[in-house]
Write a protein that holds these residues in place. Structure first.
Motif, PDB file in Angstrom:
ATOM      1  N   LEU A  75       0.841  -1.201   0.000  1.00 26.44           N
ATOM      2  CA  LEU A  75       0.000   0.000   0.000  1.00 26.44           C
ATOM      3  C   LEU A  75       0.875   1.250   0.000  1.00 26.44           C
ATOM      4  O   LEU A  75       0.513   2.270  -0.585  1.00 26.44           O
ATOM      5  CB  LEU A  75      -0.931  -0.007   1.210  1.00 26.44           C
ATOM      6  N   ASP A  83      -8.602 -14.276  -5.403  1.00 29.35           N
ATOM      7  CA  ASP A  83      -7.948 -14.245  -4.104  1.00 29.35           C
ATOM      8  C   ASP A  83      -6.915 -15.368  -3.994  1.00 29.35           C
ATOM      9  O   ASP A  83      -6.028 -15.322  -3.170  1.00 29.35           O
ATOM     10  CB  ASP A  83      -8.984 -14.411  -2.985  1.00 29.35           C
ATOM     11  N   VAL A 102      -3.446  -5.114  -3.593  1.00 29.93           N
ATOM     12  CA  VAL A 102      -3.011  -6.300  -2.868  1.00 29.93           C
ATOM     13  C   VAL A 102      -4.222  -7.143  -2.474  1.00 29.93           C
ATOM     14  O   VAL A 102      -5.300  -6.612  -2.192  1.00 29.93           O
ATOM     15  CB  VAL A 102      -2.148  -5.890  -1.647  1.00 29.93           C
ATOM     16  N   LYS A 103      -4.047  -8.450  -2.561  1.00 27.60           N
ATOM     17  CA  LYS A 103      -5.042  -9.379  -2.017  1.00 27.60           C
ATOM     18  C   LYS A 103      -4.290 -10.427  -1.221  1.00 27.60           C
ATOM     19  O   LYS A 103      -3.248 -10.905  -1.658  1.00 27.60           O
ATOM     20  CB  LYS A 103      -5.854 -10.062  -3.131  1.00 27.60           C
ATOM     21  N   GLN A 104      -4.816 -10.759  -0.081  1.00 21.73           N
ATOM     22  CA  GLN A 104      -4.113 -11.723   0.773  1.00 21.73           C
ATOM     23  C   GLN A 104      -5.118 -12.647   1.444  1.00 21.73           C
ATOM     24  O   GLN A 104      -5.966 -12.205   2.206  1.00 21.73           O
ATOM     25  CB  GLN A 104      -3.314 -10.982   1.845  1.00 21.73           C
ATOM     26  N   SER A 105      -5.035 -13.927   1.120  1.00 18.31           N
ATOM     27  CA  SER A 105      -5.966 -14.855   1.756  1.00 18.31           C
ATOM     28  C   SER A 105      -5.222 -15.694   2.771  1.00 18.31           C
ATOM     29  O   SER A 105      -4.047 -15.984   2.609  1.00 18.31           O
ATOM     30  CB  SER A 105      -6.642 -15.730   0.718  1.00 18.31           C
ATOM     31  N   ARG A 129      -0.967 -11.563  -3.140  1.00 20.54           N
ATOM     32  CA  ARG A 129      -0.838 -11.105  -4.520  1.00 20.54           C
ATOM     33  C   ARG A 129      -0.690  -9.583  -4.536  1.00 20.54           C
ATOM     34  O   ARG A 129      -1.466  -8.869  -3.901  1.00 20.54           O
ATOM     35  CB  ARG A 129      -2.069 -11.512  -5.341  1.00 20.54           C
ATOM     36  N   ALA A 173      -7.876 -10.093  -9.636  1.00 17.79           N
ATOM     37  CA  ALA A 173      -9.169 -10.782  -9.685  1.00 17.79           C
ATOM     38  C   ALA A 173      -9.277 -11.842  -8.587  1.00 17.79           C
ATOM     39  O   ALA A 173      -9.998 -11.674  -7.608  1.00 17.79           O
ATOM     40  CB  ALA A 173      -9.376 -11.404 -11.060  1.00 17.79           C
TER      41      ALA A 173
END
Lengths: 532, 192
Positions: free
Chosen positions: B27, B62, B33-36, B53, B60
């Motif tokens: 950020l 997760d 950003v995507k974080q699972s 990611r 797109a």
């Protein structure tokens, strides 16, 4: 307006806070727990005096939320999919009573059973109750849908479900928030008999629910969350529900060649489905969960006008959650993979923590049962379910919240004497107390061990409704003082604990042994807090 | 520019802290950003993974597709190998060499190391020793982040900022300990 990085579960919570809820009601359950925890931690919640204390179970949570709605305020109730089974009585009837203030039922399903006993799809419950559902595809939608769902709930005076699955619940992304809305003021229902479901009144209310169905369908047809994207290749049309839409996007970074209908609001928009199917030669349905839409598209006779692919014809596996790779294969795209996992890599199942009190409880129980024989220990949902695995292999069942006591009673009724129930403190107050009353009423020859770690451990140490109350609850339900025993599960107490359990196993009536030692995880947290 | 990272370890080893630091760092550079991550039952001493990611463009899925991870960052040696199908061609595997043995059939460390050495791009690091030697014994997970810092696609200063953001609540000393650990890990990899 602010940009926040939130889990899908937290996005619903933030959305509900900003949409002016007056309370959240819930019992912890993966993957729904973080919705309530987020509200409990949030500053707005303290400032605005928003109710956020845990309920004893999902049914009490559902009903409390309905009560808050009755009084004109916006309420949120959260649970995992199997929690909706517990809340189902209230949930089904709340569609008949309707609501006052907006009411959102947020349900987190767990396809692939990461932390659950089944992978039931909550959209069926909403369909059953004739209620609308929002199913976000990403964190931003999860936030926005809290607003949309409250507006819809107050427009139609119906509860609205928001359904998410594990992947979205536990994945973080940035979310842009909106200006927050004030709470509703206290307001009684205009019709004083709205919530009185006497048969004659319920029939009228049910007709009202039925008469609203075309309007709910129209809302879905016009929903900003349901869009039909045009494509150039009409050999295939795709229906992608909720998070499945992301997997389609992921597979076509340069743009999707096929027409795609993204469905994130139910009832499924029939006209949009018709438009898609009339312009395409076949349909692929991608649903995170059961084949709800696929089933209705096929029809009982499986004679849809064009071929329908999905979970029912093997294009997608019948069970388990979706992934970008599963969707790629269903689309006939090539997939890559890295090196194979070496054969010697051992799986690492979850296990009881080192020093956990459940370990000492099981060790004592195993020894006490030796002279009597095994195959008679019914257990329940919690960390102690791990007692099924090596080295303990100490329990013979884990079915649903509270089933240990009632199954032990049934088995004892059948002649399996003594039978044993092992249940946690929080599970006991969730759904074990009524079963214990049954056993007390018949003085059933069962030994109930409440493995009391003074918290709701499995979901991360939430406050247990049982703390400080177990003895008085058991005595109040009619367990005799003589056969209500307390032990401390520690290695050094092993012999004493075996003796106590043996005595009660040999007693031909109902006994309860509370085996109490604080959860090792919450004990560490408490130590840190008292230090600082 | 897109980086897909699999973070691996055993429940309780601190991979979510690494994820949070990378998340803040992304950020800091205004990236998507995507974080699972894994919660609940699997956390109890079980295998845990997090898909992280980072991209200049909206993300797109997760979940990272198989064969796409640019980096597998594992705080445990065997866990590094569990996610190999996710690794892209020429992707990096950075693993802590100290095993977490809580199962009876844990393979020998020699066997794991032998397999590890067949990988094209890999870093094997005793993060616990390194954490001790820089007087931050609790920060072996951040040593790992430092060791992998070249392959995350973010500036080192952004990672530092991420660490500050994660630990600022715990005071300046804890932030400093972790910055030292981050730098120690980075130096280790740069010297290879």
């Amino acid at each position: 307006m602010q940009q926040l990085v939130l889990l899908g579960a937290e996005a619903i919570a933030q959305g509900a806070l900003d949409a002016g809820i007056s309370g959240v009601y819930a019992y912890p359950g993966t993957p729904s727990t973080e919705i309530t925890e987020f509200i409990q931690r949030s500053r707005i919640s303290t400032e605005r005096g928003i109710h956020s204390q845990w309920s004893s179970n999902e049914k009490t949570a559902m009903e409390s939320a309905l009560g808050m709605s009755y009084a004109g305020k916006r309420a949120l109730v959260c649970m995992k999919h199997v929690g909706l089974n517990v809340a189902a009585d209230g949930f089904m009837n709340s569609s008949i009573t309707g609501t006052g203030g907006g009411l959102i039922v947020a349900v987190a399903d767990d396809p692939s059973m990461h932390s659950s006993q089944n992978e039931q799809d909550s959209r069926y419950y909403a369909d059953f109750a004739l209620l609308p559902v929002f199913e976000p595809s990403n964190q931003q939608e999860a936030y926005d849908m809290a607003f949309a769902a409250f507006e819809m709930s107050e427009k139609f005076h119906l509860p609205v479900m928001i359904r998410i699955t594990t992947r979205l619940a536990h994945s973080r992304a940035s979310v842009v928030t909106r200006k927050s809305v004030d709470q509703n003021s206290l307001k009684l229902p205009e019709d004083p008999r709205q919530f009185v479901l006497l048969p004659a009144l319920a029939r009228k209310r049910y007709k009202r629910l039925l008469s609203l169905q075309p309007e709910l369908m129209l809302a879905s047809e016009n929903s900003v969350f349901n869009n039909l994207g045009s494509g150039t290749d009409h050999s295939l049309g795709i229906i992608a529900c909720g998070i499945a839409y992301n997997y389609v996007l992921e597979n076509f970074p340069a743009g999707i060649p096929f027409p795609v209908l993204k469905i994130s609001q139910y009832p499924a928009p029939v006209e949009k489905v018709r438009e898609l199917s009339e312009t395409c030669k076949s349909i692929l349905v991608l649903e995170e969960g059961y084949p709800l839409i696929e089933n209705s598209l096929r029809g009982m006779l499986n004679n849809s006008a064009i071929p329908v692919h999905g979970r029912l014809d093997g294009a997608i596996p019948r069970d388990g959650e979706l992934s970008p790779d599963i969707v790629a294969k269903a689309l006939g795209l090539e997939t890559k993979t890295g090196p194979d996992v070496p054969a010697f890599i051992a799986s690492r199942p979850p296990s009881l923590c080192k020093g956990c009190g459940h370990i000492d409880t099981y060790n004592a129980l195993i020894e006490a049962l030796k002279p009597i024989g095994g195959g008679r220990t019914f257990s329940d949902i919690g960390c102690y379910t791990l007692g099924a695995l090596a080295p303990f292999e100490a329990i013979n069942s884990c079915v649903d919240m509270g089933a240990s006591i009632t199954m032990a009673k049934g088995a004892a009724d059948a002649g399996l004497i003594p039978s044993v129930a092992v249940i946690g403190d929080s599970t006991f107050t969730h759904s074990g107390m009524t079963g214990l009353l049954d056993a007390v009423n018949e003085n059933s020859p069962i030994t109930v061990i409440i493995s009391d770690n003074e918290t709701t451990g499995m979901t991360g140490g939430q406050t247990s409704s049982a703390v400080g109350r177990l003895e008085s609850i058991c005595l109040g339900l009619g367990v005799s003082n003589e056969h209500l025993r307390l032990i401390t599960p520690l290695k050094k107490n092993h012999e004493v604990n075996v003796a106590v359990i043996s005595e009660e196993l040999n007693y031909n009536g109902i006994s309860v042994i509370i085996s109490r030692r604080e959860c090792i995880q919450t004990a560490v947290k408490h130590k840190k807090v008292s230090k600082s | 520019m897109k980086t897909d990272i699999i973070l691996a370890g055993v429940g309780g080893q601190g991979i979510l802290t690494i994820a949070a630091a990378i998340g803040f760092a992304s950020l800091h550079e205004n990236k998507y950003v995507k974080q699972s991550e894994v919660h609940g039952m699997s956390q109890r001493g079980g295998e845990v993974q997090s898909h992280l990611r980072i991209s200049d463009k909206p993300i797109a899925s997760d979940l990272i597709p198989l064969g796409n991870a640019d980096l597998i960052l594992s705080v445990e040696p065997m866990e590094a190998l569990r996610y190999l199908p996710y690794l892209t061609e020429n992707g990096w595997v950075v693993a802590n060499s100290v095993p977490f043995e809580n199962i009876p059939d844990y393979p020998s460390i020699e066997r794991i190391k032998k397999e590890f050495d067949t990988l094209t791009n890999s870093i094997w690091i005793d993060a616990e020793e390194l954490a001790k030697s820089c007087h931050s014994p609790k920060s072996s997970n951040i040593v790992m982040l430092g060791a992998a810092s070249e392959y995350i696609g973010l500036g080192f200063d952004s990672l530092k900022a991420g660490i500050e953001q994660v630990f600022s609540r715990k005071g300046k000393n804890v932030v400093d300990d972790n910055i030292r650990a981050l730098e120690a890990g980075r130096q280790f990899s740069l010297k290879l």
